[in-house]
Design a protein around this motif. Structure first.
Motif, short mmCIF file in Angstrom:
data_model
loop_
_atom_site.label_atom_id
_atom_site.label_comp_id
_atom_site.label_asym_id
_atom_site.label_seq_id
_atom_site.Cartn_x
_atom_site.Cartn_y
_atom_site.Cartn_z
N ALA A 198 0.85 -1.20 0.00
CA ALA A 198 0.00 0.00 0.00
C ALA A 198 0.88 1.25 0.00
CB ALA A 198 -0.91 0.00 1.21
N LYS A 199 1.98 1.18 0.73
CA LYS A 199 2.90 2.32 0.82
C LYS A 199 3.45 2.66 -0.57
CE LYS A 199 5.08 2.85 4.97
NZ LYS A 199 5.94 2.28 6.01
N GLU A 200 3.87 1.61 -1.27
CA GLU A 200 4.40 1.80 -2.63
C GLU A 200 3.36 2.45 -3.53
OE1 GLU A 200 6.00 -1.76 -4.60
OE2 GLU A 200 7.12 -2.08 -2.74
N LYS A 201 2.17 1.88 -3.47
CA LYS A 201 1.09 2.37 -4.32
C LYS A 201 0.77 3.84 -3.99
CE LYS A 201 -2.37 1.91 -7.20
NZ LYS A 201 -2.10 1.77 -8.62
N ALA A 202 0.76 4.15 -2.69
CA ALA A 202 0.40 5.50 -2.26
C ALA A 202 1.39 6.53 -2.80
CB ALA A 202 0.34 5.57 -0.74
N GLN A 203 2.68 6.14 -2.83
CA GLN A 203 3.70 7.06 -3.32
C GLN A 203 3.49 7.41 -4.79
OE1 GLN A 203 7.08 4.89 -1.97
NE2 GLN A 203 7.07 5.90 0.02
N LEU A 204 2.92 6.45 -5.52
CA LEU A 204 2.70 6.66 -6.95
C LEU A 204 1.39 7.38 -7.24
CD1 LEU A 204 3.84 3.12 -8.17
CD2 LEU A 204 5.13 5.26 -8.29
N SER A 205 0.51 7.42 -6.25
CA SER A 205 -0.80 8.03 -6.50
C SER A 205 -0.82 9.46 -5.98
CB SER A 205 -1.90 7.22 -5.84
OG SER A 205 -1.85 7.44 -4.45
N ASN A 206 -1.94 10.14 -6.18
CA ASN A 206 -2.02 11.54 -5.75
C ASN A 206 -2.84 11.69 -4.46
OD1 ASN A 206 -4.32 10.66 -6.87
ND2 ASN A 206 -4.78 12.55 -8.00
N ILE A 207 -3.08 10.58 -3.74
CA ILE A 207 -3.94 10.71 -2.57
C ILE A 207 -3.17 11.28 -1.38
CG2 ILE A 207 -5.19 8.66 -3.37
CD1 ILE A 207 -4.32 7.31 -0.79
N LYS A 208 -3.92 11.88 -0.47
CA LYS A 208 -3.32 12.46 0.72
C LYS A 208 -3.53 11.49 1.89
CE LYS A 208 -1.32 15.61 3.07
NZ LYS A 208 0.12 15.78 2.90
N LEU A 209 -2.43 11.11 2.53
CA LEU A 209 -2.49 10.15 3.63
C LEU A 209 -2.21 10.84 4.96
CD1 LEU A 209 -0.40 6.95 2.74
CD2 LEU A 209 -2.70 7.00 3.68
N PHE A 210 -3.06 10.61 5.96
CA PHE A 210 -2.77 11.09 7.32
C PHE A 210 -2.79 9.88 8.24
CE2 PHE A 210 -4.93 14.58 5.19
CZ PHE A 210 -4.11 15.67 5.48
N VAL A 211 -1.69 9.61 8.93
CA VAL A 211 -1.66 8.49 9.85
C VAL A 211 -1.07 8.98 11.17
CG1 VAL A 211 -0.78 6.16 10.29
CG2 VAL A 211 -1.41 6.83 7.98
N ASN A 212 -1.76 8.72 12.27
CA ASN A 212 -1.26 9.15 13.58
C ASN A 212 -1.91 8.30 14.65
OD1 ASN A 212 -0.33 10.83 15.81
ND2 ASN A 212 -0.09 12.46 14.29
N ASP A 213 -1.36 8.32 15.88
CA ASP A 213 -2.04 7.60 16.96
C ASP A 213 -2.65 8.57 17.98
OD1 ASP A 213 0.37 8.34 18.00
OD2 ASP A 213 1.12 6.30 18.26
N VAL A 214 -2.82 9.82 17.56
CA VAL A 214 -3.53 10.79 18.39
C VAL A 214 -4.63 11.40 17.52
CG1 VAL A 214 -3.34 12.95 19.67
CG2 VAL A 214 -1.49 11.29 19.78
N ILE A 215 -5.88 11.27 17.96
CA ILE A 215 -7.00 11.68 17.11
C ILE A 215 -6.95 13.17 16.76
CG2 ILE A 215 -9.51 12.04 17.02
CD1 ILE A 215 -9.91 9.42 18.35
N TYR A 216 -6.73 14.00 17.78
CA TYR A 216 -6.85 15.44 17.46
C TYR A 216 -5.73 15.94 16.56
CZ TYR A 216 -3.66 16.99 21.20
OH TYR A 216 -2.58 17.21 21.99
N ARG A 217 -4.59 15.21 16.58
CA ARG A 217 -3.52 15.53 15.63
C ARG A 217 -4.00 15.28 14.21
NH1 ARG A 217 1.83 15.59 17.81
NH2 ARG A 217 1.64 17.34 19.22
N LEU A 218 -4.69 14.15 14.02
CA LEU A 218 -5.21 13.80 12.70
C LEU A 218 -6.16 14.87 12.20
CD1 LEU A 218 -5.98 9.99 13.14
CD2 LEU A 218 -4.37 10.99 11.51
N ILE A 219 -7.06 15.28 13.10
CA ILE A 219 -8.06 16.27 12.71
C ILE A 219 -7.40 17.61 12.39
CG2 ILE A 219 -10.17 17.45 13.51
CD1 ILE A 219 -11.07 14.79 14.17
N ASP A 220 -6.45 18.02 13.26
CA ASP A 220 -5.77 19.29 13.02
C ASP A 220 -5.00 19.25 11.71
OD1 ASP A 220 -6.77 20.22 15.33
OD2 ASP A 220 -4.90 20.16 16.48
#
Ligand code: GDP
Ligand code: MG
Length: 451
Positions: free
Chosen positions: A418-440
């Motif tokens: 998935a990581k490989e594929k994501a680098q080739l695509s134009n999608i925006k990825l947000f990954v975190n283990d703190v919810i409000y960080r993700l939202i911000d």
């Protein structure tokens, strides 16, 4: 007067930022309880540790307290790995009856400290804050396992002053997020003021105070909630779904109401139809005295809440951490299946409407994320449990509106392909283990897009 026999053990969750000392504190509670010896052994559960009231009272050095408390002890949950406390729910609220929030007194509040406090606020769970690692204060002269006040009074004045300063920073940070707090020994009304206890998980200083305050909170706020029917049908929350050699897929769970027996029909949540199966075996950890045994687990025929156990049963593949598990009979099964399906469906979103895609590690953390996004009026197209897969990336990259070509992951991994594929695509990825960080981060990104 409450009938002692029908009060179950309160469930206590230990929360806080990584490395602030959660595991060390639990180990110390366990270790010193083992050392307390004759007062009755602590019991190791799956995913939890039970400390009986006799051990706590002995640890506090005041046997007369035994009469004051009617709870049978405290069951501490060892929150598994990276799992957020949010995954540990029960019907309509938090699974934990009480909580300890651990903060390193030398470091102060961190994102997960704040997140823990926000979750407790939302669920209205009574809790104490421990200001940990006081032994690291320069010049601290430890008095192992002493009550905090005994130890504090033996410190040099400048050391006391330094501790006081650090301590008031913690009080100030609690105030900033809406809590009145004070040192535990100065509080008259725990309903409106949060108790803060300076401790050391290494030297054991202050730990007896933590246990006392927890018992006090249990007594004051929980008596009514802790009454249960020991012979009623079991109700549990799934902590983890695990492959075990020789047993196949098993689930670890905390039974918080009623009784569970070998052979019982159970219903538990999955992303599709709820799973209906029969309990093949109920497993507990083997006592330490039998450590030589080849078998990791010991089988029992029956357990009563509150306990942490593992069960094996056919068809557990697809079971979901964080979902309910309930014992059913021919009369109740249809209703229970419907209820559990409803509970899972309320969180698991899959629509044709426009919105972002989100993934989380458990149904409980997904629910917390969905709630926060809804508050911000952020549209969700799909909300699912699990790591981010190649397929997720393909799906999201097919979305044309750039503001929705977004994948948000809470407490999940991005699988290698998935990581490989994501680098080739134009999608925006947000990954975190703190919810409000993700939202911000998401909101900041949306603002940037507008500019
Ligand atoms: P967790 O991630 O919150 O579970 O934190 P741990 O319990 O694993 O502790 C993180 C690190 O801090 C470890 O190296 C511990 O030995 C250390 N630590 C925890 N509590 C104390 C304490 O009271 N005093 C000192 N000096 N170190 C501590
Ligand atoms: Mg830990």
């Amino acid at each position: 007067m409450v009938d002692k026999k029908n009060l179950r053990t309160p469930i206590v969750s230990v929360m806080g930022h990584v490395d602030h000392g959660k595991t060390t504190l639990l180990d110390k509670i366990r270790g010193s309880s083992v050392a307390a010896g004759e007062a009755g052994a602590i019991t190791q559960h799956i995913g939890a540790t039970e400390v009986p009231i006799d051990v706590i009272v002995e640890k506090c050095g005041n046997p007369s307290l035994r009469e004051r408390f009617v709870v049978p002890g405290l069951l501490f949950i060892d929150t598994p790995g990276h799992h957020a406390f949010t995954s540990l729910r029960s019907r309509g609220g938090a699974l934990a009856d009480l909580a300890i929030v651990v903060v390193d007194i030398n470091e102060g509040f961190k994102p997960q400290t704040i997140e823990s406090l926000q979750i407790l606020k939302r669920f209205k769970t009574p809790f104490v804050v421990v200001a940990n690692k006081i032994d690291r204060i320069h010049g601290w002269n430890p008095v192992p396992n002493a009550s905090f006040l005994v130890s504090y009074n033996k410190q040099a004045e400048h050391v006391q002053q330094y501790l006081d300063n650090k301590f008031y920073e913690v009080i100030g940070e609690l105030f900033n997020i809406g809590f009145n707090a004070d040192r535990y020994d100065r509080i008259k009304d725990f309903q409106h003021t949060i108790g803060v206890i300076p401790i050391s998980g290494h030297t054991g200083e202050g730990i007896s105070d933590v246990l006392m305050v927890l018992l006090g909170l249990a007594q004051k706020f929980l008596e009514a909630n802790l009454q249960y029917d020991a012979s009623g049908p079991g109700v549990a929350t799934v902590l983890e779904v695990k492959e075990e050699r020789g047993l196949g897929t098993t689930v670890d769970l905390i039974l918080y109401d009623g009784m569970l027996q070998k052979g019982d029909t159970i219903v538990l949540g999955s992303l599709g139809e709820p799973i209906q199966t029969k309990v093949r075996a109920i497993l507990k950890p083997r006592p330490l005295s039998e450590i030589k045994s080849e078998e990791k687990f010991q089988q029992v025929d029956k357990v009563i809440a509150a306990v942490g156990i593992k069960i094996s049963a056919p068809n557990l593949d697809g079971a979901l951490a964080g979902t309910p598990l309930r014992v059913a009979t021919a009369e109740t099964i249809d209703k229970i299946v419907k209820d559990i399906k409803q509970e899972v469906d309320a969180v698991h979103i899959d629509t044709d409407t426009m919105g972002i895609t989100i993934k989380a590690d458990t149904i409980g953390s997904l629910e917390a994320l969905v709630n926060e996004l809804k508050k911000e009026e952020i549209a969700i197209r799909k909300a699912d449990v699990g790591d981010i897969t190649h397929r997720d990336i393909v799906e999201v990259s097919a979305i044309e509106e750039s503001q929705y070509s977004v994948l948000v992951g809470f407490n999940v991994k991005i699988l290698p392909d998935a990581k490989e594929k994501a680098q080739l695509s134009n999608i925006k990825l947000f990954v975190n283990d703190v919810i409000y960080r993700l939202i911000d981060d998401y909101k900041d990104w949306i603002e940037e897009q507008k500019e």
